[in-house]
Design a protein around this motif. Structure first.
Motif, PDB file in Angstrom:
ATOM      1  N   GLN A  61      25.653 -56.549 -50.143  1.00 44.66           N
ATOM      2  CA  GLN A  61      24.232 -56.293 -49.918  1.00 44.66           C
ATOM      3  C   GLN A  61      23.760 -55.065 -50.697  1.00 44.66           C
ATOM      4  N   LEU A  62      24.588 -54.045 -50.739  1.00 38.96           N
ATOM      5  CA  LEU A  62      24.236 -52.850 -51.507  1.00 38.96           C
ATOM      6  C   LEU A  62      24.152 -53.157 -53.000  1.00 38.96           C
ATOM      7  N   HIS A  75      31.904 -44.412 -54.633  1.00 38.09           N
ATOM      8  CA  HIS A  75      30.854 -43.571 -54.041  1.00 38.09           C
ATOM      9  C   HIS A  75      30.777 -43.742 -52.524  1.00 38.09           C
ATOM     10  N   LEU A  76      30.969 -44.955 -52.043  1.00 39.47           N
ATOM     11  CA  LEU A  76      31.006 -45.177 -50.588  1.00 39.47           C
ATOM     12  C   LEU A  76      32.149 -44.389 -49.960  1.00 39.47           C
ATOM     13  N   ASN A  77      33.298 -44.363 -50.619  1.00 47.39           N
ATOM     14  CA  ASN A  77      34.444 -43.618 -50.101  1.00 47.39           C
ATOM     15  C   ASN A  77      34.148 -42.123 -50.054  1.00 47.39           C
ATOM     16  N   THR A  78      33.496 -41.602 -51.085  1.00 47.14           N
ATOM     17  CA  THR A  78      33.134 -40.185 -51.095  1.00 47.14           C
ATOM     18  C   THR A  78      32.202 -39.859 -49.929  1.00 47.14           C
ATOM     19  N   THR A 132      28.688 -51.410 -60.694  1.00 44.59           N
ATOM     20  CA  THR A 132      29.851 -52.283 -60.507  1.00 44.59           C
ATOM     21  C   THR A 132      30.406 -52.114 -59.101  1.00 44.59           C
ATOM     22  N   GLN A 133      31.162 -53.092 -58.652  1.00 45.86           N
ATOM     23  CA  GLN A 133      31.768 -53.014 -57.316  1.00 45.86           C
ATOM     24  C   GLN A 133      32.744 -51.834 -57.225  1.00 45.86           C
TER      25      GLN A 133
END
Length: 113
Positions: free
Chosen positions: A51-52, A66-69, A59-60
């Protein structure tokens, strides 16, 4: 930022070194435009990576990094539903700061533009 410690204010009203270090960490996390875009998208509710990626052109692997950060910094939380992982905002102070700065920049850009 991940360390949730009391804010120490000295008698003269000047913040301690610890406060400045924690503030610098918040700004470091928010220093990437991609992370600001992710925060903005998640303000509208919980989303998974797919969805993001519909809303943000990247890219995935880059999205996941960035989600992990953001997750490690305590800005977002996640939950698993089957094979999907859903992300959501858990630190409203970061969102408030992000919105304030981005709104002010947009206002100034309109005035200069």
């Amino acid at each position: 930022m991940a360390r949730r410690q009391a804010v120490v204010v000295e008698a003269a009203g000047v913040e301690s070194d610890e406060v400045f270090e924690l503030a610098a960490e918040v700004f470091r996390v928010m220093s990437a435009p991609m992370r600001l875009k992710i925060i903005s998208c998640l303000c509208n509710g919980e989303k998974n990576v797919s969805q993001l990626l519909v809303e943000i052109d990247t890219t995935q692997p880059n999205m996941s990094q960035h989600l992990n950060t953001l997750y490690q910094a305590g800005v977002i939380g996640k939950r698993r539903e089957g094979v999907q992982i859903f992300y959501r905002i858990i630190n409203d102070r970061v969102v408030t700061l992000c919105r304030a700065v981005c709104t002010q920049i947009a206002i100034e850009s309109d005035v200069k533009g």
